[in-house]
Enzyme design. Structure first.
Site, mmCIF file in Angstrom:
data_model
loop_
_atom_site.group_PDB
_atom_site.id
_atom_site.type_symbol
_atom_site.label_atom_id
_atom_site.label_comp_id
_atom_site.label_asym_id
_atom_site.label_seq_id
_atom_site.Cartn_x
_atom_site.Cartn_y
_atom_site.Cartn_z
ATOM 1 N N LEU A 1 0.629 -10.044 -7.168
ATOM 2 C CA LEU A 1 -0.554 -10.873 -6.916
ATOM 3 C C LEU A 1 -0.295 -12.381 -7.031
ATOM 4 C CD1 LEU A 1 -3.651 -11.203 -6.669
ATOM 5 C CD2 LEU A 1 -3.744 -10.967 -9.140
ATOM 6 N N ASP A 2 -0.619 -13.122 -5.997
ATOM 7 C CA ASP A 2 -0.557 -14.589 -6.009
ATOM 8 C C ASP A 2 0.859 -15.125 -6.180
ATOM 9 O OD1 ASP A 2 -3.252 -14.794 -5.609
ATOM 10 O OD2 ASP A 2 -3.727 -15.060 -7.725
#
Lengths: 286, 286, 286, 286
Positions: C229-230
């Site tokens: 994530l991210d």
């Protein structure tokens, strides 16, 4: 591949032609060069081709021999070339007056190893910066310039530039106009920093003009000097936001920051052989 | 202190005088107001005083009564005032032609609650944006403008602005010049977005001019429209870097981004009562 | 040379090898192609070669045939390739939640002809933007997502993407995390906009964090979504200056402007085949 | 009004209270002062009031007397104050190691009259910059720092700062951490420049981290040094765009430009009494 091979950087420009990228790449391959970077650009309106190509020389011949050979190759395909051996440091002269912000910025960057050149000479129409220049160990030549003595002074300047083998002049807030005769006779690049966005506020006291007009942005423009004053090819432009809180003094101070940084970037790109000029514009391969 | 008290925002300007900050603050205190923000500026050359002050009305009188009382107080101390009650939403008209980037930007920000106003009317010299406007639920009025019908068209426009109680006109890429007669008759602010740095490239086709000149920066300027075309007080200027890689089309595209953001900021500051005009310049209390 | 020839854009990457530029240019020349742009880059640490080359197809074979032939050529020299015919418009899906600033920005740019794609589908976990989407004439599919239904919802989303032949998903402030399974199954690029500089403030409520910390700059990051994530490859980052005068609300508002512009640029570069990914980083040929 | 009256600049902060602006303005009026600038700010969450006010002393008492009187007045209304007479130049020490870009930038700005202070002392843990410092005519003290000698070295440093009456220390790329004991004992402001956006990349070799991560922006942060390393109140942050073309060396070079300009601005605002600190954040009255 050996990391210590010399590198050649070539800039080419000329009428676009089919196969030009291939011709250049093949020539380099035949000469046992290894392309490190290459960047092409094509002006679709003018149908002009531009290329910056850098390669490692890995064959038996010297970088100097390859440089000459590439120039001849460029001629043979109808392209104008500028060819340099990376790491060779051209001699540079600064022309200054009293203001010292661009002067210090350039010399300190050069001392820090950021500008691949040798600052070999400082010419000024004032004595103001003599001790600073000598503190840096750079020869300082004072040549007075008045309306009456201008052509004589320029002859002296040209003679000094010639003696020192100068290949680039930087007008680091030199507050005199260089005559078309000077520029033609010198015949090598001259970079100037203009304390404004060009083409706006082209005249005197730009920060006073900007303040009076109430603009919200100020700028600085680095460009090659040409016979048509302040109309030479633009290399780089810097900008800063301002507000009603800023006095003319604040604008001048912010302008100095813009000028020194904008000029330093332009000089750095020139010295790294990143700039091609055509039609009074620049192609900057950054 | 109650957080739901109404707020008044006042802008003052006039010849600087000793004790002016104290007088204003004391007046507000006597009226049981509580200052939330205050920002003063003094133009040392013109010796003019500027102030933006916002206070919470916590006394027995209504915000409307206090607003009137403050105006009278401003007159009594020789200051020009603009006084508004925060949260009151002035009616705004957009004037548009075919280009829609500024149009959408403003309406979407308004719908998102970012512009404290009511967009009550759209006037255009083309039918192009009718369905988009109606999709947003905003009345759209088409008024054809030709050289012959211009004064008649402007009379119609003024009549519509008047009917709708419009207090601000935004020229959101409206490609007609508003006449001095229009501006004087309307008598309220008109904000325009100019596709260039002013004062440079003030004429037609600025992106073509910029491309031809080889500039490295383009800009956009939001300003109040005045009788002297494109010479009105500058509110805000945006800027973007460009290079030789950008075609005229690219410049137009980047220009659109600059125009819409620059205009939106200028409109937002106007609606938040942040802008004072004097001597054809602005003081923007940001 | 005919201006209406189709153009092919190829991205190549792989271990650097001597003569690679020459090989590519010679292949194009032999196929009677005319190079319009070419840009090479070499990562000196990883010794990886990257190229973006665009050429006009001027020989007897079709652009589709040449595209296949170039892919085979790439394989033969050990280079990974992405090859596209300029002007072919991939189908794109937007995933949205309630926030609409990125949604409108992308659709309006597409309608203005600035994004070479077809926005063919909008998927949302809320009904909020249905009428806006339908007003633009784009199919809108509501798929509820809860912790319990997530894997089922993702299966539905994948089925829709598949049915519509989607080649790029843009998370335009879609407030759900896409699972590694979703990303792997979809197998095509997904672009996300993160409301912060990455890697700073990677968690929740970044503007509150920024305000509390008293930072003087805020940012937004457009990146490819990956299982971690991210942490996917960063495409573009935007930045704005802030001060103590700005409330959390102001930061959110400024953040929205950054997000929409930063995302729009990233999407535009992707659609113009300007982005190569390697080692979790991007090479953006701008 | 006489232009040569001395000016007093006062910074006030404390719990917000009704009538505070009026009280301050009335005090100044009663003392025959004339307010030149005044800027208020109110933190609505913390309900804290901040003000910077500058006035011309036009009554019979001296600026020194008025300064003391205002401090007493501040106490009487429960406000913390910092009061300075404009034009009084505090003594400043630079702490440096080997890197010289911030060192030269600060000294040259001071010599150009842009920093209202006296650079009275340079302390270094290396001899590298001795001759440059002496060339500028500023005393240079070498104090070796090792893990073993650190507390002794800091005692020496404190003694020198004390002897020279130093009121501000600037860590101009001083590559040692100052201990909490040092900071507490010195008891006056210390400004540091951090080669990164804070709070991101807070550890070692930030440009290597940034390059590895493939970020598209780099930054620099000027902040007050506090016992919690690199977590002190942020004064200013600078930013520059980067691309895949930039090597770690290029990032370091661009980082140096950011660092020197960002630090110089922060120092300049400090010296102009524009900065208030609270809750580990700054209010910068620009």
């Amino acid at each position: 591949m050996p990391t210590d091979s010399p590198h050649i950087i070539a800039l080419l420009s000329g009428p676009d032609q089919k196969g030009i990228v291939s011709k250049v790449a093949s020539w380099i391959l035949e000469h046992e060069g290894n392309i490190i970077h290459a960047d092409q650009h094509r002006d679709p309106e003018e149908v002009v081709f531009f290329q910056r190509v850098e390669w490692a020389v890995e064959g038996p011949r010297s970088a100097e021999e390859e440089t000459d050979a590439f120039r001849a190759f460029g001629d043979s395909i109808g392209m104008k070339t500028q060819v340099a051996i990376a790491g060779q440091k051209p001699k540079v002269a600064l022309m200054v007056s009293k203001g010292d912000h661009c002067f210090h910025e350039l010399i300190l960057r050069w001392k820090a190893g950021d500008l691949p050149c040798e600052i070999a000479l400082i010419i000024s129409n004032h004595e103001t910066l003599r001790s600073a220049a000598e503190g840096y160990g750079v020869p300082f030549e004072y040549i007075s310039v008045t309306k009456e003595t201008k052509s004589e002074a320029e002859a002296q300047q040209l003679s000094l530039l010639n003696q020192h083998g100068i290949e680039l002049v930087i007008m680091a807030r030199y507050m005199q106009v260089l005559s078309p005769i000077f520029l033609n006779t010198f015949g090598k690049p001259v970079i100037n920093i203009h304390h404004s966005f060009l083409p706006a506020f082209a005249g005197a006291k730009p920060y006073h003009q900007a303040h009076k007009k109430g603009v919200k942005l100020i700028g600085a423009t680095a460009h090659y000097a040409t016979a048509d004053l302040d109309q030479g090819p633009i290399i780089h432009q810097g900008v800063a936001q301002i507000s009603h809180r800023h006095s003319v003094q604040d604008l001048i101070r912010k302008g100095r920051d813009l000028e020194k940084i904008t000029l330093a970037h332009a000089v750095s790109w020139h010295l790294e052989n990143r700039i091609l000029v055509y039609e009074n514009k620049t192609v900057v391969f950054d």
